[in-house]
Motif scaffolding. Structure first.
Motif, PDB file in Angstrom:
ATOM      1  N   VAL A  37       0.839  -1.208   0.000  1.00  0.00           N
ATOM      2  CA  VAL A  37       0.000   0.000   0.000  1.00  0.00           C
ATOM      3  C   VAL A  37       0.872   1.256   0.000  1.00  0.00           C
ATOM      4  CG1 VAL A  37      -1.664   1.358   1.325  1.00  0.00           C
ATOM      5  CG2 VAL A  37      -1.956  -1.127   1.103  1.00  0.00           C
ATOM      6  N   LEU A  38       1.875   1.271   0.860  1.00  0.00           N
ATOM      7  CA  LEU A  38       2.744   2.445   0.934  1.00  0.00           C
ATOM      8  C   LEU A  38       3.519   2.639  -0.367  1.00  0.00           C
ATOM      9  CD1 LEU A  38       4.083   2.135   4.601  1.00  0.00           C
ATOM     10  CD2 LEU A  38       2.275   3.634   3.742  1.00  0.00           C
ATOM     11  N   GLY A  39       3.927   1.521  -0.982  1.00  0.00           N
ATOM     12  CA  GLY A  39       4.625   1.606  -2.263  1.00  0.00           C
ATOM     13  C   GLY A  39       3.723   2.180  -3.351  1.00  0.00           C
ATOM     14  N   ALA A  40       2.459   1.757  -3.358  1.00  0.00           N
ATOM     15  CA  ALA A  40       1.504   2.289  -4.328  1.00  0.00           C
ATOM     16  C   ALA A  40       1.259   3.774  -4.096  1.00  0.00           C
ATOM     17  CB  ALA A  40       0.191   1.513  -4.236  1.00  0.00           C
ATOM     18  N   ALA A  41       1.186   4.165  -2.824  1.00  0.00           N
ATOM     19  CA  ALA A  41       0.973   5.581  -2.496  1.00  0.00           C
ATOM     20  C   ALA A  41       2.144   6.424  -2.977  1.00  0.00           C
ATOM     21  CB  ALA A  41       0.780   5.740  -0.985  1.00  0.00           C
ATOM     22  N   ARG A  42       3.373   5.909  -2.792  1.00  0.00           N
ATOM     23  CA  ARG A  42       4.550   6.643  -3.264  1.00  0.00           C
ATOM     24  C   ARG A  42       4.555   6.743  -4.788  1.00  0.00           C
ATOM     25  NH1 ARG A  42       7.076   3.741   0.988  1.00  0.00           N
ATOM     26  NH2 ARG A  42       7.690   2.087  -0.465  1.00  0.00           N
ATOM     27  N   GLU A  43       4.238   5.634  -5.447  1.00  0.00           N
ATOM     28  CA  GLU A  43       4.262   5.611  -6.911  1.00  0.00           C
ATOM     29  C   GLU A  43       3.246   6.583  -7.504  1.00  0.00           C
ATOM     30  OE1 GLU A  43       3.426   2.399 -10.512  1.00  0.00           O
ATOM     31  OE2 GLU A  43       4.113   1.668  -8.548  1.00  0.00           O
ATOM     32  N   LEU A  44       2.090   6.679  -6.878  1.00  0.00           N
ATOM     33  CA  LEU A  44       1.028   7.551  -7.376  1.00  0.00           C
ATOM     34  C   LEU A  44       1.100   8.961  -6.786  1.00  0.00           C
ATOM     35  CD1 LEU A  44      -1.947   5.022  -7.224  1.00  0.00           C
ATOM     36  CD2 LEU A  44      -0.730   5.799  -9.268  1.00  0.00           C
ATOM     37  N   ASP A  45       2.105   9.191  -5.930  1.00  0.00           N
ATOM     38  CA  ASP A  45       2.266  10.487  -5.262  1.00  0.00           C
ATOM     39  C   ASP A  45       0.986  10.865  -4.516  1.00  0.00           C
ATOM     40  OD1 ASP A  45       3.649  12.742  -4.440  1.00  0.00           O
ATOM     41  OD2 ASP A  45       3.013  13.940  -6.171  1.00  0.00           O
ATOM     42  N   TYR A  46       0.461   9.888  -3.766  1.00  0.00           N
ATOM     43  CA  TYR A  46      -0.777  10.106  -3.029  1.00  0.00           C
ATOM     44  C   TYR A  46      -0.493  10.861  -1.730  1.00  0.00           C
ATOM     45  CZ  TYR A  46      -4.788   9.203  -0.029  1.00  0.00           C
ATOM     46  OH  TYR A  46      -5.847   9.351   0.820  1.00  0.00           O
ATOM     47  N   VAL A  47      -1.269  11.914  -1.476  1.00  0.00           N
ATOM     48  CA  VAL A  47      -1.176  12.681  -0.230  1.00  0.00           C
ATOM     49  C   VAL A  47      -2.542  12.643   0.440  1.00  0.00           C
ATOM     50  CG1 VAL A  47      -0.724  14.923   0.815  1.00  0.00           C
ATOM     51  CG2 VAL A  47       0.574  14.208  -1.202  1.00  0.00           C
ATOM     52  N   PRO A  48      -2.630  12.133   1.693  1.00  0.00           N
ATOM     53  CA  PRO A  48      -3.926  12.084   2.374  1.00  0.00           C
ATOM     54  C   PRO A  48      -4.530  13.478   2.534  1.00  0.00           C
ATOM     55  CG  PRO A  48      -2.296  10.763   3.529  1.00  0.00           C
ATOM     56  CD  PRO A  48      -1.548  11.537   2.507  1.00  0.00           C
ATOM     57  N   ASN A  49      -5.809  13.574   2.431  1.00  0.00           N
ATOM     58  CA  ASN A  49      -6.524  14.832   2.605  1.00  0.00           C
ATOM     59  C   ASN A  49      -6.694  15.103   4.097  1.00  0.00           C
ATOM     60  OD1 ASN A  49      -8.500  16.873   2.851  1.00  0.00           O
ATOM     61  ND2 ASN A  49      -9.320  16.366   0.825  1.00  0.00           N
TER      62      ASN A  49
END
Length: 340
Positions: A37-49
């Motif tokens: 999950v964390l790897g996917a978040a980094r790859e997609l440059d996801y920032v929690p709202n």
């Protein structure tokens, strides 16, 4: 912006699982799943709202620090301590300068309450001001009732700080040090009487004289602002009053810096004719000429402990009041008394 659904899809997990991982919720997830999950978040440059999370939790991860003047090195050092502690905790630190104006202070507290800030740290002294005494306590009460933390680092209308320093004892210790150098006519530049911390420091001056068996001479006390220009004006008042004094103790370092400047302009040698002492030990105190004798306060530690107290309150944990010690630091601006 990338959504949590996209992160979940790339990681091959449910949206609920992805949300719990990125929000660091206490939820049993295998190490492999968490890393996916964390790897996917980094790859997609996801920032929690943070705002959306704040609405769910009734607060957002913001700590407001209310100072009197951010250009004052005292407050800059305290805020650095707050930021040191907040850095690894996921909180944004927002600094607000109220300029010792009760209405401005109240407006900042109201805004922080409206945005559901997780906590408010009052770095400056409480103000004996009608607005501060009426409106600010109302917002503070509402913040606490909503689960937000409120921490004071200086005395205020409702009492002593959760984290503070021994203002009264620190000034008394400096007076004792000046007396040991042979000074018995010690003037005191007291700061504004509307600040609770200034009142404590004035009480420390009285304590120091009393402990030394020196009778108080009210002519030697100068009420002032808390900036360097006020120190300049205080020297003018003392000199022009013709009252005898061989040392000046100041309620903060900025006042002492102003006093040093004005004594030099008047041709009065420091410390040959007049000794000068401050209080705080801000970063420039040892860089002046002569270097400033002062009382050292653990400013950065105070900010750090202030944030830790706020974090404990947010977690619902009790906080015991903490008063930090002070230390007299004698430098070149004070010396053994000589004939004036």
């Amino acid at each position: 912006m990338t959504s949590i659904a996209e992160v979940a899809r790339l990681a091959g997990v449910s949206i609920a699982t992805a949300s719990r991982v990125v929000s660091e919720a206490d939820y049993p997830v295998s190490a492999a799943t968490r890393e996916r999950v964390l790897g996917a978040a980094r790859e997609l440059d996801y920032v929690p709202n943070a705002l959306a999370r704040g609405l769910l939790k009734s607060q957002i991860p913001v700590i407001g620090v209310i100072v009197h003047d951010i250009t004052d090195p005292y407050f800059a050092e305290v805020v650095r301590g707050v930021e040191d502690a907040a850095e690894s905790s996921g909180y944004l630190v927002v600094t607000c300068s109220d300029e010792r104006d009760g209405a401005r202070e109240a407006s900042y507290v109201r805004l922080l309450r409206a945005m559901r800030a997780a906590g408010v740290i009052f770095a400056g002294s409480g103000l004996d001001d009608p607005v501060s005494l009426e409106e600010t306590p109302r917002h503070v009460k509402a913040l606490r009732e909503s689960g937000s933390a409120v921490v004071h680092l200086s005395p205020h209308a409702e009492g002593q700080p959760e984290v503070g320093v021994d203002n009264r004892g620190g000034i008394a210790s400096m007076i004792a040090a000046l007396v040991e150098q042979g000074h018995t006519r010690i003037a005191f530049v007291a700061g504004p009487a509307t600040l609770y911390v200034a009142r404590e420091r004035l009480a420390g001056y009285r304590d120091g004289l009393n402990a030394a068996g020196i009778e108080l001479d009210a002519r030697l006390i100068v009420e002032s602002g808390f900036d360097a220009e006020s120190g300049v004006r205080a020297v003018d008042r003392l000199v022009e009053s013709k009252v005898e004094f061989s040392a000046i103790s100041c309620a903060n370092d900025l006042l002492a810096l102003g006093a040093l400047q004005r004594l030099h302009e008047r041709g009065l040698g420091v410390p040959e004719q007049i000794s000068v002492a401050g209080f705080d030990d801000i970063s420039v105190a040892q860089m002046t000429s002569p270097s400033l004798s002062t009382v050292r306060l653990p400013l950065r530690d105070m900010g750090r402990l202030g944030f830790e107290a706020a974090a404990s309150m947010i977690r619902g944990e009790p906080v015991e009041p903490c008063i930090l010690p002070t230390q007299v630091v004698l430098r070149d601006s004070t010396a053994q008394r000589t004939t004036r």
